[in-house]
Design a protein around this motif. Structure first.
Motif: not given
Length: 98
Positions: A7-13, A24-25, A75-76
């Motif tokens: 799952r995506v667990s966070g944005l803008d890391r 912006d990972l 991270y992506a």
């Protein structure tokens, strides 16, 4: 071909590498292993939403074996950003004769 669910667990890391900061990972809990960098992060519709770039190895940040591992934190780079960077490289890279 294989894939791993997550799952995506966070944005803008952000990840601070000391001399460089990755911004912006997309953070994911999908299993990421050495050699997965450059692979796609795909949503349930089959769309590529990111390109795997890194994995967090240590929680406390010292890199010491006594630290607690952070398995499941990867991270992506957002797909549109990766596409733009790849296109810049394609245009500016010198031609290599075959």
């Amino acid at each position: 071909m294989t894939f791993t669910a997550g799952r995506v667990s966070g944005l803008d890391r952000e990840i601070d590498l000391g001399s460089y900061v990755l911004e912006d990972l997309i953070q994911t809990d999908a299993a990421v292993n050495p050699g997965n960098s450059g692979g796609p992060l795909v949503n349930t519709a089959g769309d590529v939403v990111g390109v795997i770039s890194s994995k967090r190895l240590w929680v406390l940040g010292t890199g010491d074996e006594a630290d607690y591992g952070a398995e499941g934190t990867a991270y992506a780079v957002e797909a549109s950003k990766a596409w733009g960077l790849a296109e810049q490289w394609r245009v500016s890279a010198p031609e290599i004769p075959l």
